[in-house]
Scaffold this motif. Structure first.
Motif, mmCIF file in Angstrom:
data_model
loop_
_atom_site.group_PDB
_atom_site.id
_atom_site.type_symbol
_atom_site.label_atom_id
_atom_site.label_comp_id
_atom_site.label_asym_id
_atom_site.label_seq_id
_atom_site.Cartn_x
_atom_site.Cartn_y
_atom_site.Cartn_z
ATOM 1 N N MET A 123 0.970 -1.221 -0.004
ATOM 2 C CA MET A 123 0.043 0.095 0.085
ATOM 3 C C MET A 123 0.770 1.157 -0.125
ATOM 4 S SD MET A 123 -3.045 -1.300 -0.273
ATOM 5 C CE MET A 123 -4.086 0.221 0.130
ATOM 6 N N LEU A 124 0.222 2.164 -0.478
ATOM 7 C CA LEU A 124 1.027 3.466 -0.484
ATOM 8 C C LEU A 124 0.170 4.791 0.047
ATOM 9 C CD1 LEU A 124 3.352 5.587 -1.059
ATOM 10 C CD2 LEU A 124 2.102 5.804 -3.233
ATOM 11 N N ALA A 125 0.428 5.438 1.196
ATOM 12 C CA ALA A 125 -0.140 6.356 1.773
ATOM 13 C C ALA A 125 -0.247 7.509 0.791
ATOM 14 C CB ALA A 125 0.309 6.800 3.169
ATOM 15 N N TRP A 126 -1.309 7.987 0.245
ATOM 16 C CA TRP A 126 -1.406 8.873 -0.700
ATOM 17 C C TRP A 126 -2.176 10.151 -0.472
ATOM 18 C CZ3 TRP A 126 0.114 9.247 -5.737
ATOM 19 C CH2 TRP A 126 -0.402 9.865 -6.558
ATOM 20 N N SER A 127 -1.370 11.253 -0.299
ATOM 21 C CA SER A 127 -2.090 12.502 -0.101
ATOM 22 C C SER A 127 -2.907 13.573 -1.249
ATOM 23 C CB SER A 127 -1.062 13.228 0.767
ATOM 24 O OG SER A 127 -0.027 13.947 -0.238
ATOM 25 N N GLY A 128 -2.226 12.726 -2.440
ATOM 26 C CA GLY A 128 -2.790 13.690 -3.577
ATOM 27 C C GLY A 128 -1.878 14.557 -3.957
ATOM 28 N N GLY A 129 -0.538 14.967 -3.067
ATOM 29 C CA GLY A 129 0.395 15.784 -3.375
ATOM 30 C C GLY A 129 1.618 15.047 -4.172
ATOM 31 N N LYS A 130 2.569 16.146 -4.176
ATOM 32 C CA LYS A 130 3.843 15.592 -5.099
ATOM 33 C C LYS A 130 4.519 14.682 -4.199
ATOM 34 C CE LYS A 130 6.304 19.487 -3.292
ATOM 35 N NZ LYS A 130 6.758 18.740 -1.830
ATOM 36 N N ASP A 131 4.780 14.687 -2.942
ATOM 37 C CA ASP A 131 5.616 13.769 -2.328
ATOM 38 C C ASP A 131 5.215 12.434 -2.353
ATOM 39 O OD1 ASP A 131 7.289 15.818 -1.697
ATOM 40 O OD2 ASP A 131 6.344 16.163 0.245
ATOM 41 N N SER A 132 4.080 12.282 -2.223
ATOM 42 C CA SER A 132 3.132 10.859 -2.429
ATOM 43 C C SER A 132 3.504 10.417 -3.802
ATOM 44 C CB SER A 132 1.993 10.728 -1.579
ATOM 45 O OG SER A 132 1.080 11.382 -2.443
ATOM 46 N N ARG A 134 1.118 -6.488 4.173
ATOM 47 C CA ARG A 134 1.347 -5.859 5.528
ATOM 48 C C ARG A 134 2.655 -4.867 5.291
ATOM 49 N NH1 ARG A 134 6.010 -8.545 7.866
ATOM 50 N NH2 ARG A 134 6.513 -10.155 6.716
ATOM 51 N N ASP A 135 2.367 -4.382 4.153
ATOM 52 C CA ASP A 135 3.811 -2.937 3.929
ATOM 53 C C ASP A 135 2.856 -2.022 3.577
ATOM 54 O OD1 ASP A 135 6.606 -4.461 4.255
ATOM 55 O OD2 ASP A 135 5.194 -5.893 3.476
ATOM 56 N N ILE A 136 3.459 -0.713 3.902
ATOM 57 C CA ILE A 136 2.888 0.712 3.581
ATOM 58 C C ILE A 136 3.965 1.325 3.560
ATOM 59 C CG2 ILE A 136 2.057 1.223 5.848
ATOM 60 C CD1 ILE A 136 -0.098 2.713 4.578
ATOM 61 N N ALA A 137 4.010 2.125 2.228
ATOM 62 C CA ALA A 137 5.023 3.141 1.923
ATOM 63 C C ALA A 137 4.543 4.640 2.120
ATOM 64 C CB ALA A 137 5.600 3.133 0.759
ATOM 65 N N PHE A 138 5.276 5.488 2.872
ATOM 66 C CA PHE A 138 5.008 6.947 2.917
ATOM 67 C C PHE A 138 5.854 7.980 2.234
ATOM 68 C CE2 PHE A 138 3.474 4.563 6.719
ATOM 69 C CZ PHE A 138 2.326 5.095 6.895
ATOM 70 N N GLY A 139 5.428 9.121 1.982
ATOM 71 C CA GLY A 139 6.162 10.204 1.232
ATOM 72 C C GLY A 139 7.002 10.966 2.041
ATOM 73 N N SER A 149 6.040 3.323 14.713
ATOM 74 C CA SER A 149 5.534 2.935 15.851
ATOM 75 C C SER A 149 4.049 2.490 15.552
ATOM 76 C CB SER A 149 5.770 3.727 16.910
ATOM 77 O OG SER A 149 5.096 3.324 18.004
ATOM 78 N N LEU A 150 3.290 3.175 15.040
ATOM 79 C CA LEU A 150 1.932 3.159 14.614
ATOM 80 C C LEU A 150 1.792 1.708 14.085
ATOM 81 C CD1 LEU A 150 -0.977 3.734 14.683
ATOM 82 C CD2 LEU A 150 -0.609 5.352 12.800
ATOM 83 N N CYS A 151 2.413 1.909 12.709
ATOM 84 C CA CYS A 151 2.359 0.605 11.832
ATOM 85 C C CYS A 151 2.724 -0.738 12.446
ATOM 86 C CB CYS A 151 3.163 0.585 10.703
ATOM 87 S SG CYS A 151 2.665 2.019 9.498
ATOM 88 N N ALA A 152 3.863 -0.700 13.326
ATOM 89 C CA ALA A 152 4.184 -1.885 14.325
ATOM 90 C C ALA A 152 3.203 -2.243 15.188
ATOM 91 C CB ALA A 152 5.479 -1.593 14.732
ATOM 92 N N ARG A 153 2.450 -1.349 15.840
ATOM 93 C CA ARG A 153 1.395 -1.938 16.668
ATOM 94 C C ARG A 153 0.539 -2.442 15.936
ATOM 95 N NH1 ARG A 153 1.848 3.473 18.853
ATOM 96 N NH2 ARG A 153 -0.585 3.847 18.227
ATOM 97 N N LEU A 154 0.123 -2.346 14.614
ATOM 98 C CA LEU A 154 -1.133 -2.816 13.924
ATOM 99 C C LEU A 154 -0.356 -3.640 13.080
ATOM 100 C CD1 LEU A 154 -2.596 0.550 12.594
ATOM 101 C CD2 LEU A 154 -3.203 -0.623 14.292
ATOM 102 N N GLY A 155 0.726 -4.282 12.878
ATOM 103 C CA GLY A 155 1.328 -5.572 12.558
ATOM 104 C C GLY A 155 1.670 -5.471 10.985
ATOM 105 N N TRP A 156 2.048 -3.965 10.749
ATOM 106 C CA TRP A 156 2.531 -3.387 9.435
ATOM 107 C C TRP A 156 3.920 -2.940 9.586
ATOM 108 C CZ3 TRP A 156 -0.587 -2.696 4.554
ATOM 109 C CH2 TRP A 156 -1.654 -3.333 4.547
ATOM 110 N N ASN A 157 4.607 -3.108 8.165
ATOM 111 C CA ASN A 157 5.868 -2.723 8.029
ATOM 112 C C ASN A 157 5.726 -1.265 7.406
ATOM 113 O OD1 ASN A 157 6.967 -5.037 8.986
ATOM 114 N ND2 ASN A 157 6.639 -5.833 7.184
ATOM 115 N N ALA A 158 6.303 -0.151 8.061
ATOM 116 C CA ALA A 158 6.408 1.225 7.275
ATOM 117 C C ALA A 158 7.746 1.353 6.320
ATOM 118 C CB ALA A 158 6.453 2.119 8.230
ATOM 119 N N HIS A 159 7.713 1.819 5.065
ATOM 120 C CA HIS A 159 8.702 2.065 4.249
ATOM 121 C C HIS A 159 8.586 3.636 3.881
ATOM 122 C CE1 HIS A 159 9.329 -2.298 3.816
ATOM 123 N NE2 HIS A 159 7.995 -2.130 3.997
ATOM 124 N N PHE A 160 9.813 4.106 3.441
ATOM 125 C CA PHE A 160 10.055 5.488 3.220
ATOM 126 C C PHE A 160 10.947 5.566 2.154
ATOM 127 C CE2 PHE A 160 8.967 4.915 7.580
ATOM 128 C CZ PHE A 160 7.935 5.823 7.890
#
Length: 220
Positions: free
Chosen positions: A1-10, A93-98, A111-122
């Motif tokens: 998954m990708l956290a999408w804001s609609g902006g340039k960084d995501s 179980r993986d989600i990326a952020f911009g 920390s939030l993703c880990a509590r929810l059982g997910w891996n955060a990527h940047f």
């Protein structure tokens, strides 16, 4: 998954991930605010958001939060959206952020993703934002400033194109990518889209005595 804001960084994070070739983006996840029917913070209209999702060729999961939401409300909505994602794509179980360089925001997301059982990527973290801004523009990304925090940047910048002229005009105190919240953008074209969006410049409004929002509408 990708956290999408609609902006340039995501949007650029999506482009960077697709260039790697070792990951597959299943879908986008966006937080919207109830009552406004818009992307939280950016203020992007929901129909523009869906047009972006379509241009990116990716399904969208919406996480809704109330107006004036606190952290608890955001985290609960985010958790529900991740559950929905896992129901659609079992095993994901993986989600990326911009995010670009703010270590405290990255740590909180991890920390939030880990509590929810997910891996955060940047994928674009630790970027030189002056260089990154120029790289985005040279790479064909087209975006406009849709929200300006007037406590950090003049409201006159709201609505302007994110281009070389803007980078030249930004004061030295402003990060070239607005990473400290100086501004937010709405993307209309770029290598992450299979077709550009035609957006019309609407009116501007000051909210909370601080945030200058400029509306962008789909043409036609």
């Amino acid at each position: 998954m990708l956290a999408w804001s609609g902006g340039k960084d995501s949007a650029w994070a999506l482009h960077a991930l697709r260039q790697r070739g070792d990951v597959e983006i299943a879908g986008l996840l966006t937080t919207l605010t109830q009552g406004y029917d818009r992307v939280s913070m950016q203020g992007i209209r929901r129909d523009v958001l869906h047009a972006q999702s379509n241009a990116a060729g990716l399904p969208l999961i919406e996480a809704w939060i109330p107006q004036q939401a606190d952290n608890g409300s955001y985290e609960a909505s985010f958790a529900d959206a991740l559950i929905e994602a896992q129901s659609r794509w079992p095993g994901i179980r993986d989600i990326a952020f911009g995010d670009l360089f703010l270590a405290d925001i990255r740590s909180w997301r991890e920390s939030l993703c880990a509590r929810l059982g997910w891996n955060a990527h940047f994928p674009i973290f630790d970027s030189d934002t002056a260089r990154l801004g120029r790289e985005m523009i040279a790479g064909g990304l087209r975006a406009h400033l849709c929200c300006v925090d007037t406590s950090q940047l003049g409201g006159r910048f709201s609505g302007r194109a994110y281009d070389a002229a803007l980078l030249e005009d930004l004061p030295a105190s402003c990060d070239p990518c607005g990473e400290r919240g100086e501004f937010h953008t709405v993307v209309s074209a770029g290598p992450m889209f299979d077709h550009p969006l035609e957006l019309l410049h609407g009116g501007s409004v000051l909210r909370d005595g601080r945030f200058n929002y400029t509306d962008f509408l789909l043409a036609g």
